[in-house]
Structures are given as C-alpha cells and as structure tokens.
Design a protein around this motif. Sequence first.
Motif, short mmCIF file in Angstrom:
data_model
loop_
_atom_site.label_atom_id
_atom_site.label_comp_id
_atom_site.label_asym_id
_atom_site.label_seq_id
_atom_site.Cartn_x
_atom_site.Cartn_y
_atom_site.Cartn_z
N THR A 1 -3.46 14.41 84.61
CA THR A 1 -2.75 13.65 83.57
C THR A 1 -3.77 12.86 82.77
O THR A 1 -4.52 12.05 83.34
CB THR A 1 -1.73 12.69 84.21
OG1 THR A 1 -0.82 13.44 85.01
CG2 THR A 1 -0.95 11.92 83.14
N LYS B 1 -3.22 19.02 89.32
CA LYS B 1 -2.47 18.54 88.16
C LYS B 1 -3.22 17.35 87.57
O LYS B 1 -3.48 16.37 88.27
CB LYS B 1 -1.06 18.14 88.54
CG LYS B 1 -0.27 17.67 87.31
CD LYS B 1 1.21 17.65 87.54
CE LYS B 1 1.64 16.42 88.30
NZ LYS B 1 3.11 16.22 88.21
N LYS C 1 -0.36 16.58 80.16
CA LYS C 1 -0.39 17.04 81.54
C LYS C 1 -0.83 18.49 81.59
O LYS C 1 -0.34 19.31 80.82
CB LYS C 1 0.97 16.85 82.20
CG LYS C 1 1.34 15.38 82.31
CD LYS C 1 2.52 15.11 83.18
CE LYS C 1 2.75 13.59 83.20
NZ LYS C 1 3.85 13.20 84.07
N GLU D 1 8.05 18.89 86.66
CA GLU D 1 7.95 17.88 85.61
C GLU D 1 9.09 18.15 84.63
O GLU D 1 9.65 19.24 84.60
CB GLU D 1 6.61 18.04 84.84
CG GLU D 1 5.40 17.58 85.60
CD GLU D 1 5.13 16.09 85.41
OE1 GLU D 1 5.69 15.47 84.49
OE2 GLU D 1 4.34 15.56 86.21
#
Lengths: 438, 438
Positions: A356, A354, A416, B347
Amino acid sequence: MNIVLLSGGSGKRLWPLSNDIRSKQFIKIFKTPQGEYESMVQRVYGQIRRVDSEAKVTIATSKTQVSSIHNQLGEDVGISVEPYRRDTFPAIALATAYLHDMQGVAEDEAVVVCPVDPYVEQDYFEALKALGERAAEGDANLVLMGIEPTYPSEKYGYIIPQSKDDISNVETFKEKPDVKTAEDYIARGALWNGGVFAYKLSYVLDKAHELIDFTDYHDLFDKYETLNKISFDYAVVEKESKIEVMRFGGQWKDLGTWNTLTEAMEEACVGEAILNETCRNVHVINELDVPILCMGLKDLVVSASAEGILVSDKEQSSYIKPYVDKIDQTVMFAEKSWGSFRVIDIEDGSMTIKVTLNAGHMMNYHSHKLRDEVWTIISGTGRTIVDGMEQPVAAGDVVTMQAGCRHTIIADTELKVMEVQIGEEISVHDKQKFNLED
Amino acid sequence: MNIVLLSGGSGKRLWPLSNDIRSKQFIKIFKTPQGEYESMVQRVYGQIRRVDSEAKVTIATSKTQVSSIHNQLGEDVGISVEPYRRDTFPAIALATAYLHDMQGVAEDEAVVVCPVDPYVEQDYFEALKALGERAAEGDANLVLMGIEPTYPSEKYGYIIPQSKDDISNVETFKEKPDVKTAEDYIARGALWNGGVFAYKLSYVLDKAHELIDFTDYHDLFDKYETLNKISFDYAVVEKESKIEVMRFGGQWKDLGTWNTLTEAMEEACVGEAILNETCRNVHVINELDVPILCMGLKDLVVSASAEGILVSDKEQSSYIKPYVDKIDQTVMFAEKSWGSFRVIDIEDGSMTIKVTLNAGHMMNYHSHKLRDEVWTIISGTGRTIVDGMEQPVAAGDVVTMQAGCRHTIIADTELKVMEVQIGEEISVHDKQKFNLED
C-alpha cells in the motif's frame, strides 16, 4: 520544551504484534475519542503537543524505526538516528549534539529525556515541563523524575530522596530489589526511577566531549560505530552530586507485557472478534481479516497478526520471550515511510506481497539481481517507472519486471498493488538502489 | 459388500475447519502410520477397502461435496448426487436406484447404509459385512446395527431389542431421552441407534416405488426437487415389523464436536504450534502458514484456518453453532476436483486467490461478465487457453483476461497461480461455462 524520546527495543514480548522491525510502541491499540486507534508513540506525541504546542520533539532511535516514525507521526518530528546500538549514553550524547547542531537549541536551554512508551495522562507531560524548567533555572546538573510507587515492584530501580519535599536532592540510587527490600525502600520514601530526567544542553554536551573525542554532530555520527557501549546511568547519573529528584504522583504504567498492556485497553477487543458470554477477563487483538471466536475462556489474551497467533494466560504471557526467540520467521508486515506492506503468501520460489503506497509517495528506485517481479494494481492510480520509462497505472494494470530491471511506483492516489516475486533466492538483501536521475 | 455412505452436513460445529462447502468429514486431521494426515472420509474409505477390497462404495451426497470427494478419494468411488436436500428417505431411495440402474447391483444383493463419519476401528466394518450378509440371507427386511452404550447419552436414539442375543428382533425404538430415561433404557438392554442398517436392494426399491412415482434412476433424479422431505426412519424403519438388530460392542465414536474430535487426535498439535510446558489438555489444529504459540492454557482447543480462528474451552465448544451462524463470510478455501483454491486477500474492488491445479487437471473453460482477471504463474508448467488461443506457461508468466473473455488453464505439472480479480461486483455466481469445442 525540548524533549528527547528514547525509542528502542525489538518488542518480542508483545509478539505477534511486535516483530524485529515493528517495536511495541508502534502497535495501534489505544482508542482515541474519535474512535480510531493510535499507537503508544502517537499517543505520547499527541499528549506532548497538547501540553506544549511549541515543543521540539526528537526521537532517538535506530534506523530500522525511521520509516515507522514518519509513517505514524509525519515528517515534522525530529529524529536522531543511532547508526549502531551503543546503549543510552552515546544515544543521549548524539541526540543532544543533534539538538545543538541541527535544531539550533541553545546551550542554556533544558532538554528532557524520557522513554517513548509510558502509558500516562496529560499531567505526566505537565510534570516533564516543570522538570525542564527546574533544570533550566535551578542549580542541579540533573533533575530526575521520581515516580511514587504503588507497590513494591522488583522491576524498577529506586531513587532515595533526601526529603519528602516535591523537589529534593537525591541521597542515593538503588538497583532493582526483591520485594522485601523494595518494601524497606518505600518505607524510607523511595521513588521509582522511570528513566526520565532533564538537564541543560551544555551539561551533557560537555560530558560527551569529556568522554568522546568528537567535533560536532556529524563527526559523532560518523564515529558512532567505534563508541563503547555504556549506559547514561553509569557514565553520568551515578557520578553526579548536583542531582535532584522531582516527585510525580500521577498515573504511570509501563506496558511491556501483554498482561500490563491489556489492562490499559478500553475495550476487550480490537479487530474482528466474538466473545461468548462465558468469557471472563479476556482480551483479543486481531489484525487479521478473519474473525476470532472465543468461548469459555478466562484470564486470557489472544493476539493475531500476519506473523502468528498468541493464545496465552495473562500471567504466563510475561514469559513469552524465549519462545518467540525460537520462532525464526520472515518479517511478514512493516510500515514504511511511503506506506506499508504485508506478505500474504510464501512458496518455494515465490513470495506474494500486498503493498500500500500512500498518496503522493513512492518507493525507492531499485532493482533485484535474483528475482523477477509482477505488479498487479488492485486499486488507485499512479505511475510506474521501469528502466527509465514512465507509464500511468490504474486498477487492473500489470507491470512485469525482469531481474536487473530498475523500477519504482509513484502513488497519485492511495495505491494498492499485489506484488508477486519469482526467483530461487528471494531475500530483502537482494536490492540495489538508484537515483532516478542516473 | 455394497455400501452407501451418507455424507451430509454443513459442519458448522467444527468451524473454522469446516465451512459451507467443506464438511467436517473432509478435514485432514488423522495421522496415518505413514505420518501423513487423512480425513474422516479417507479413513473410512481405506478401512472399508481393507475389510473388503471388492466393496462397491457409493457416497450419497449433495453436489457441493462432489469435488472434495474426487479430490480426496479419486475418480473410482461411486457418487449418488442429491440435486436438492430432501432428507434421508429420498436420498437412500436415490442411492438404491443408482446402485441398481447405474452399478448393476442385483435386486437380491444386500446394501449397507452408514454415515460417512464414524470414528471406528476395523472391527466395525467387519460388523457391517456381517450385517449385509444377514440382510441377504435372513428373513428380516431390515437389519440394524445396535451399538452397546458406554454411558447414558442424551444425543442418540435407542433401540430396545427383544433379547440380549447377538441378533434379536427389535421390540421398539426410542427418541433421544434425558439421562435418567437413558439409564432406564440401558438397564432394559437398549442399544444406541447409529443410523446403520442393511437391506436387500429390492426391499428399498419397492418401498421407493410405493411412495414415489418414478421409472428408473434418471427419472427419480430429474423429479428429485418435487419430492417431500421425509426421513428413512419415519418412512420405513418405524413401520417395519420384520426388523432385527445386531449388537456391536467395538469402539464407536461420533466426532461431531471439537471436544469429541480432539479426543481422537493422536497428537496435541496438527500444523505449526508451540505449547509451553504449563499447557494441559490443549489441542491445536492450525492450517495457516504462521505459528500458534500457546502459554498456560487448560482444556482448550485452538483451531485456525483461512476462515477464522477458534479459541474455546473444550466443553463450551459444543455450543458453537449459533455463533458461527452469525459469522457471514466469503468461503475462503475449497477443494475442487482439479485441485484447490484459497482466498488470500479481499479489498473493495478486488480479490486475490491462490489456485493450485493438480498435474493433468484443468479448470472449466469459462468467462466472467463483471470482472477482469490476472494470472501470475508462481510454480509449475502448463497451458492457458484464452479466447481459443493456447499458450504454454511457466513460473513468472502473466496472463491478463478482460471481462467477457473465455479462459482456462491446464496443469502439465502441479501448477500454482496467483489470480487477482478486479471488478466492482466480484461474485462466485458471475461465471459462464463453455465447451472448449464451441
């Protein structure tokens, strides 16, 4: 005030929150009055700014920390990057040349050097300022800070001053002693050597030229690999006779182990945790998204991150290093100048990460030889550039990249992305960088 | 032997390894001689098969467990699904009707009922067989197993037999007593009531017809929601006078808490864990992919799963339930008849799930109203069907599905898929199922 913060260490003693690329000074563990959490380096940087809003702060560190520093302190902070690890004398010489040649600091200005991770209050930085002023105005070549001992510690070197005055000439230095010897030193008025000192810029620059053949900062940087490893104490401090020590009696803690670090925590828990009423002297630091439930525990620290989980008696936690050395692991999270990433799944032949990206930031333009990648945007808006072609992206969009294809992603808002890497040999070293203009 | 295994419970007392859809009996924690791990239900099923390879095993359970049972025991095991929770009398009546109408068990055959999760050795199942034979051949309507107590427990009900013979009439039953009273019972020859008994099929079928108006299994199933909650003990056992108890003196453990469960573990650790040499009486069960390091711990259990982390004094662990009740959480992993899934990231507006499909299996053909989905195949080969169109897939392939589109995936080999769900309202209830032929 010109201040050089020495930022080193791989921080294995605070595993799993520190790892090979995140040293302990970057762990966000201290609660601010605003209710947010900040790291040691953020805390120290803010404290310096409050004492001297004009302070010129330079962090002397390795390149592995540059991304984390920019991520936590922004772009304004000076960084003197040590291209190789060469102990403190080359590091301080390089930072001093950096201040002189890159930041325009004059030769008669004072420079204060201190570690990046003391746990102290505002008065400590007031004392650093006084230390710098003494170095600028006085006759001594080096002015050290001597910390008034609170117990006969075996962990620190000692400075024996000639008098008990606030500022005194140094009589002698002592290596880390045993407790009995430490008690004797303290009876003689000895002070802890916290590795904090000030000098006129020209003094260290001259010493550097005496010991190293170089012209300016760039030249020193280029030949850094060829330098001998030598400590500043050995190369300079122990040979200097015009040397003073200034007493400091305020709070000073070295938060190198879980035991000492948890003492400085304002709350028992950081992150999601439940302690039942039978827990005593328990601290939990949880960076995972799932809860930790603690029942009937005493004198323990529990810490969880994407790297692993530590459950340790506080006393025992200081013996952690050899166990962590044996854990051979992929780095599971990192802060980068453009944001952060976290490995969330590893399988044979694939890795899922993941990513960001902070608003306004972008990855390097790069490709991989041995893996395909798939990006699924999970939130935010931005643009991707794949083999020169730019496209807007938003939540739900998918971008597929074959091995060899050049790609980057630019965040217009915070972005994201779930990145799935597919390939037989997935490695951080399989990365070729390009200029976008090529 | 016809055996009905009662499989209930939400298993919060073994959090985080058990959750709302994985009860404790499905946790793979017992090491087999082959070095693999099996669950309580797998262990018990294997033990029954070794005592009686022809045994007809039926698991009486709720529909939430059906996928896990098929996943762990295969397709051959009989399952009597309780469409609603209605306590043990309706459950046993339904399972008995299932045996009679669906499995063709004759009315004069014996049925043995026992919980799915005792931790026992082979001799226990030999005793169950004897229990069934006694029920088939003797005059008693119910033959109970009485477990010889090893301590004056407050956790169990007691059976007072009329004699100390291996088989005796029951004098009376006693509710869970305090320790003092339990000591008195034991002095009178009392046995623990482990909820194990045998009867001729017709006996319970007749009782069921007496108390419930139904024709056959299907009819009982259809009106199950309207039935009153009532226990088998209250409805049948306590009112029956022709009732015997058979002594059992072998090992019998009820592994309902971490404290008792860890006593049955052959090794200190299941999963990735390091215990330093100062740990004493510590058990670690780690289902995560990262290591747990334990230092200086005593009498603790540490357990980690995708749901959370428990660190508890063993004694304290029996008080876990109210704390887990307060943890309100998305179910983070589940075993399904077709494989398993694990939530790996949540999320706002997205959820990422790793799905593993077993070779030859497929998902239901379904759609979602409120979310888009993206599948990235990370390993294996198979086929997807999206709005009726079939396509082969392999590692690296990506399939995007807009809200409303019908989709499924079929595994030709074991298939691992990273599924990213994107939408403002992501819920397990947003699922419409279709027949592939529609």
